[in-house]
Write a protein that holds these residues in place. Structure first.
Motif, PDB file in Angstrom:
ATOM      1  N   LEU A  68     -44.811  10.046 -32.605  1.00 33.62           N
ATOM      2  CA  LEU A  68     -45.437  10.932 -31.321  1.00 33.62           C
ATOM      3  C   LEU A  68     -44.600  12.294 -31.094  1.00 33.62           C
ATOM      4  CD1 LEU A  68     -47.383  10.810 -28.966  1.00 33.62           C
ATOM      5  CD2 LEU A  68     -45.894   9.715 -27.471  1.00 33.62           C
ATOM      6  N   MET A  69     -45.486  13.551 -30.880  1.00 29.42           N
ATOM      7  CA  MET A  69     -44.605  14.599 -30.560  1.00 29.42           C
ATOM      8  C   MET A  69     -45.088  15.176 -29.319  1.00 29.42           C
ATOM      9  SD  MET A  69     -44.139  16.634 -34.023  1.00 29.42           S
ATOM     10  CE  MET A  69     -43.800  15.789 -35.594  1.00 29.42           C
ATOM     11  N   LEU A  70     -44.290  15.586 -28.357  1.00 25.61           N
ATOM     12  CA  LEU A  70     -44.832  16.052 -27.006  1.00 25.61           C
ATOM     13  C   LEU A  70     -44.370  17.390 -26.639  1.00 25.61           C
ATOM     14  CD1 LEU A  70     -43.330  12.952 -25.068  1.00 25.61           C
ATOM     15  CD2 LEU A  70     -45.566  13.322 -26.088  1.00 25.61           C
ATOM     16  N   ASP A  71     -45.386  18.411 -26.708  1.00 24.88           N
ATOM     17  CA  ASP A  71     -45.111  19.619 -26.600  1.00 24.88           C
ATOM     18  C   ASP A  71     -45.300  19.901 -25.077  1.00 24.88           C
ATOM     19  OD1 ASP A  71     -45.143  22.323 -26.864  1.00 24.88           O
ATOM     20  OD2 ASP A  71     -46.921  22.686 -27.761  1.00 24.88           O
ATOM     21  N   LEU A  72     -44.291  20.316 -24.301  1.00 24.34           N
ATOM     22  CA  LEU A  72     -44.440  20.339 -22.777  1.00 24.34           C
ATOM     23  C   LEU A  72     -44.513  21.817 -22.288  1.00 24.34           C
ATOM     24  CD1 LEU A  72     -41.512  17.836 -21.608  1.00 24.34           C
ATOM     25  CD2 LEU A  72     -43.847  17.212 -22.293  1.00 24.34           C
ATOM     26  N   GLU A  73     -45.280  21.930 -21.257  1.00 20.30           N
ATOM     27  CA  GLU A  73     -45.418  23.122 -20.588  1.00 20.30           C
ATOM     28  C   GLU A  73     -45.130  23.043 -19.194  1.00 20.30           C
ATOM     29  OE1 GLU A  73     -49.051  26.113 -19.223  1.00 20.30           O
ATOM     30  OE2 GLU A  73     -49.616  25.027 -20.919  1.00 20.30           O
ATOM     31  N   GLY A  74     -44.191  23.691 -18.741  1.00 16.01           N
ATOM     32  CA  GLY A  74     -43.732  23.727 -17.243  1.00 16.01           C
ATOM     33  C   GLY A  74     -44.505  24.727 -16.309  1.00 16.01           C
ATOM     34  N   VAL A 112     -50.378   5.871 -24.655  1.00 10.72           N
ATOM     35  CA  VAL A 112     -50.740   7.138 -25.345  1.00 10.72           C
ATOM     36  C   VAL A 112     -50.903   6.951 -26.996  1.00 10.72           C
ATOM     37  CG1 VAL A 112     -49.600   9.376 -26.109  1.00 10.72           C
ATOM     38  CG2 VAL A 112     -49.423   8.310 -23.681  1.00 10.72           C
ATOM     39  N   ARG A 113     -51.764   7.185 -27.424  1.00  7.79           N
ATOM     40  CA  ARG A 113     -52.029   7.104 -28.764  1.00  7.79           C
ATOM     41  C   ARG A 113     -50.964   7.662 -29.965  1.00  7.79           C
ATOM     42  NH1 ARG A 113     -54.537  10.253 -32.276  1.00  7.79           N
ATOM     43  NH2 ARG A 113     -55.590  11.592 -30.600  1.00  7.79           N
ATOM     44  N   ALA A 114     -50.497   6.955 -30.897  1.00  7.64           N
ATOM     45  CA  ALA A 114     -49.607   7.305 -31.800  1.00  7.64           C
ATOM     46  C   ALA A 114     -50.280   8.552 -32.745  1.00  7.64           C
ATOM     47  CB  ALA A 114     -48.754   6.291 -32.507  1.00  7.64           C
ATOM     48  N   ASP A 115     -49.214   9.162 -33.608  1.00  8.54           N
ATOM     49  CA  ASP A 115     -49.705   9.985 -34.408  1.00  8.54           C
ATOM     50  C   ASP A 115     -50.296  11.266 -34.210  1.00  8.54           C
ATOM     51  OD1 ASP A 115     -48.397   8.172 -36.183  1.00  8.54           O
ATOM     52  OD2 ASP A 115     -50.225   7.193 -36.514  1.00  8.54           O
ATOM     53  N   GLN A 116     -49.705  11.610 -32.980  1.00  8.46           N
ATOM     54  CA  GLN A 116     -50.490  13.012 -32.516  1.00  8.46           C
ATOM     55  C   GLN A 116     -49.469  13.915 -31.869  1.00  8.46           C
ATOM     56  OE1 GLN A 116     -52.630  12.945 -28.733  1.00  8.46           O
ATOM     57  NE2 GLN A 116     -52.062  10.853 -28.346  1.00  8.46           N
ATOM     58  N   VAL A 117     -49.808  15.344 -31.853  1.00  2.00           N
ATOM     59  CA  VAL A 117     -49.069  15.980 -31.123  1.00  2.00           C
ATOM     60  C   VAL A 117     -49.626  16.369 -29.855  1.00  2.00           C
ATOM     61  CG1 VAL A 117     -47.960  18.634 -31.000  1.00  2.00           C
ATOM     62  CG2 VAL A 117     -48.125  17.351 -32.978  1.00  2.00           C
ATOM     63  N   LEU A 118     -49.127  15.657 -28.575  1.00  2.00           N
ATOM     64  CA  LEU A 118     -49.632  15.791 -27.361  1.00  2.00           C
ATOM     65  C   LEU A 118     -48.952  16.855 -26.423  1.00  2.00           C
ATOM     66  CD1 LEU A 118     -51.618  14.371 -25.515  1.00  2.00           C
ATOM     67  CD2 LEU A 118     -49.767  13.065 -24.817  1.00  2.00           C
ATOM     68  N   ARG A 119     -50.120  17.907 -26.162  1.00  2.19           N
ATOM     69  CA  ARG A 119     -49.500  18.896 -24.964  1.00  2.19           C
ATOM     70  C   ARG A 119     -49.606  18.448 -23.637  1.00  2.19           C
ATOM     71  NH1 ARG A 119     -48.120  23.979 -25.509  1.00  2.19           N
ATOM     72  NH2 ARG A 119     -48.231  25.493 -23.583  1.00  2.19           N
ATOM     73  N   ILE A 120     -48.517  18.291 -22.868  1.00  2.00           N
ATOM     74  CA  ILE A 120     -48.455  17.848 -21.607  1.00  2.00           C
ATOM     75  C   ILE A 120     -48.133  18.878 -20.613  1.00  2.00           C
ATOM     76  CG2 ILE A 120     -47.554  16.063 -20.148  1.00  2.00           C
ATOM     77  CD1 ILE A 120     -46.995  14.445 -22.328  1.00  2.00           C
ATOM     78  N   ARG A 121     -49.034  19.080 -19.600  1.00  2.00           N
ATOM     79  CA  ARG A 121     -48.758  20.189 -18.462  1.00  2.00           C
ATOM     80  C   ARG A 121     -48.092  19.653 -17.411  1.00  2.00           C
ATOM     81  NH1 ARG A 121     -51.409  23.887 -14.720  1.00  2.00           N
ATOM     82  NH2 ARG A 121     -50.875  26.289 -15.487  1.00  2.00           N
ATOM     83  N   GLU A 122     -47.095  20.178 -16.819  1.00  2.00           N
ATOM     84  CA  GLU A 122     -46.371  19.620 -15.692  1.00  2.00           C
ATOM     85  C   GLU A 122     -47.329  19.510 -14.493  1.00  2.00           C
ATOM     86  OE1 GLU A 122     -42.395  20.501 -12.949  1.00  2.00           O
ATOM     87  OE2 GLU A 122     -43.063  22.227 -14.150  1.00  2.00           O
ATOM     88  N   PRO A 123     -47.521  18.420 -13.810  1.00  2.00           N
ATOM     89  CA  PRO A 123     -48.472  18.350 -12.677  1.00  2.00           C
ATOM     90  C   PRO A 123     -47.712  19.258 -11.499  1.00  2.00           C
ATOM     91  CG  PRO A 123     -47.330  16.441 -12.778  1.00  2.00           C
ATOM     92  CD  PRO A 123     -46.903  17.227 -13.864  1.00  2.00           C
ATOM     93  N   ALA A 124     -48.909  19.706 -10.603  1.00  3.00           N
ATOM     94  CA  ALA A 124     -48.563  20.597  -9.592  1.00  3.00           C
ATOM     95  C   ALA A 124     -47.496  19.946  -8.451  1.00  3.00           C
ATOM     96  CB  ALA A 124     -49.652  21.035  -8.683  1.00  3.00           C
ATOM     97  N   LYS A 125     -47.330  18.597  -8.550  1.00  2.00           N
ATOM     98  CA  LYS A 125     -46.626  17.875  -7.517  1.00  2.00           C
ATOM     99  C   LYS A 125     -46.508  16.472  -7.813  1.00  2.00           C
ATOM    100  CE  LYS A 125     -50.126  17.117  -3.990  1.00  2.00           C
ATOM    101  NZ  LYS A 125     -50.283  17.190  -2.562  1.00  2.00           N
TER     102      LYS A 125
END
Length: 552
Positions: free
Chosen positions: A467-473, A539-552
């Motif tokens: 699993l890979m997580l691409d974070l967006e703050g 969260v399903r395995a074997d994917q690059v999941l882009r995750i955006r920081e919630p507002a609060k």
């Protein structure tokens, strides 16, 4: 059944068994792929110190197409410290998504101008495009990503054009890191400075009458630097008021992690033949150097070692980031286990690393789960600081090695077994890691003095998930640098954090990677630098999941 020739039959069975073993790949294995770049360090018979320290590498997505690209820092004319021809250009290679690379340096505007060593990646202006800081000999360079495949040199307008100190003189940057030191949502810049060096004052060191590179003790120390991001495209030098400048050293690598879990990023610096530094973040822009109290100033034998590159990740899945760095032969590769409360115990010997690394010279270490089994392994680019004239007295050219993590407390060294012996040994320097061909396995790019760079495609044979997580703050910095991540499956829990700085002079700026072993799903918890905690279930395995920081 009557066997007329039992000895021959037994011999045949053994031969078949051995053939089967030879055809089986070990749990971690790489396939070599050539790339058209040769690091030119302007090596001379005079043996100027910068010649043997070149070679940072970056893996990052420069054009936001979802594929990780490659950038290599290069040398310059050693007499002028300027790039006097194309052979000295830094190089940017665009990835087609399948691990095939095209040189786009000229169009991108990333040729560079000085004798460059370290590469630092980060979105310092929070516009969604990764920018580059390139440090070198008496030279800093900041390149803003324009979002159209090109970069602009903004060093002067950003306030980073003076690579010097009023007391110590010109600075030689070898590494660095973008980090949000005060959690204000903007990435600050930490720069690792090496020796106090000048061409005019280069000492002469000879071995059996032949000039050779000198020992670090013959050069003075310099302090590291910290620049605060003002949020308007400019930086302010806060090295002195932050407490960073008060400690002069001979830095070779920096690892950024929240070592004590207080929500603030701390900085470990590996020094060359000096005490290491651990800068504890006190908040409000202040740091305190605590390496002795924390137990990381020296290796357990108490001797100064040639501390090279460093990485910090959670090696044993206990939720606390540990420290691994490398040195030269007979110095071993120290491993410090984080035991909490800003204290460490050295486990180099008990983990088997002392025996495994004693004969090795390392430059760039990186902790990644290369076999996707849920335990972070250690890759080390290898080569000696000495010139080739010392070959035969020491192993100047060496193969790279990956140390497989055996469930957190033992290491298994793999060199030939991992496929690294298919090319000749070299004086390897920087290394950067990321999934270059989109198959969920972490690949490696490595530079080498006066030899073609290497790309090692991970073709490890296991069918483990990942699993890979691409974070967006949003409230946090755009890259999410400093975020702490917890991933839980039926097999257990593991941890990582977002930091692009790793190894020697290099940056690995891909999504945060987790090997999941046999698990096909996971629960994810993210603690953003802003303090916001985000949880995702199933969260399903074997994917690059882009995750955006919630507002609060």
């Amino acid at each position: 059944m009557h066997i007329r020739h039992p000895l021959k039959a037994l011999t045949l069975l053994i031969a078949v068994w051995q053939t089967g073993l030879a055809e089986q790949k070990p749990p971690i294995h790489f396939r070599y792929q050539a790339i058209p770049f040769t690091l030119d360090n302007s090596e001379s018979p005079r043996r100027y110190a910068p010649e043997t320290m070149a070679g940072g590498v970056a893996v990052f997505d420069y054009d936001n197409d979802g594929d990780l690209d490659l950038y290599f820092a290069n040398g310059a004319d050693i007499l002028t410290l300027r790039k006097t021809g194309e052979k000295y250009w830094n190089r940017l290679f665009a990835n087609d998504g399948k691990g095939h690379f095209t040189d786009v340096t000229a169009r991108a505007g990333l040729r560079g101008s000085g004798y460059d060593t370290g590469v630092v990646v980060g979105d310092y202006d929070n516009d969604g495009d990764e920018d580059l800081f390139v440090g070198g000999v008496h030279h800093y360079g900041l390149y803003r990503n324009n979002g159209d495949g090109t970069f602009t040199d903004v060093t002067a307008e950003a306030g980073l054009d003076k690579a010097d100190d009023p007391e110590y003189g010109p600075l030689w940057a070898v590494h660095g890191a973008f980090l949000d030191a005060d959690n204000d949502g903007w990435l600050d810049l930490f720069v690792v400075n090496y020796l106090a060096w000048s061409r005019e004052k280069e000492p002469e060191c000879r071995y059996e009458g032949v000039l050779e590179y000198c020992h670090p003790r013959l050069y003075g120390p310099t302090p590291n630097s910290l620049f605060h991001n003002n949020g308007d495209g400019t930086f302010t030098d806060v090295s002195a008021p932050s407490g960073i400048r008060a400690n002069a050293g001979k830095g070779m690598g920096a690892a950024v992690a929240d070592f004590d879990g207080d929500g603030l990023p701390d900085i470990f610096v590996s020094n060359d033949k000096l005490f290491n530094f651990l800068f504890h973040n006190l908040g409000k822009g202040r740091f305190e150097e605590v390496a002795f109290d924390a137990g990381v100033a020296l290796a357990e034998h108490g001797n100064f070692i040639s501390g090279m590159g460093v990485d910090s990740r959670d090696i044993d899945n206990d939720g606390r980031p540990d420290i691994a760095f490398v040195a030269l032969d007979n110095e071993t590769f120290p491993i410090f286990h984080n035991i909490g409360d800003l204290a460490f115990e050295e486990v180099t010997a008990t983990s088997g690393m002392t025996t495994a690394s004693r004969a090795m010279a390392g430059y760039s270490p990186a902790l990644f789960d290369f076999d996707n089994d849920g335990w972070k392994d250690l890759f080390v680019s290898r080569g000696h600081v000495q010139s080739l004239t010392m070959e035969g007295r020491v192993a100047v050219r060496q193969h790279n090695t990956v140390f497989r993590n055996l469930r957190g407390d033992k290491w298994q060294p793999l060199t030939e077994e991992a496929g690294f012996d298919v090319v000749e040994p070299k004086r390897h320097r920087g290394s950067a890691q990321g999934d270059l061909n989109g198959d969920g396995r972490i690949d490696v790019a490595v530079s080498a003095l006066r030899q073609p760079a290497e790309v090692w495609i991970n073709d490890s044979p296991n069918g483990h998930h990942w699993l890979m997580l691409d974070l967006e703050g949003v409230k946090s910095n755009r890259d999410g640098i400093g975020a702490r991540i917890k991933v839980t499956t039926a097999a257990g829990t593991q941890y990582n954090h977002v930091s692009f700085a790793a190894g020697y002079a290099s940056s690995s700026a891909g999504p945060v990677h987790f090997g999941l072993g046999d698990a096909t799903s996971a629960a994810v918890e993210i603690r953003w630098p802003s303090g916001i905690v985000q949880k995702l279930e199933k969260v399903r395995a074997d994917q690059v999941l882009r995750i955006r920081e919630p507002a609060k």
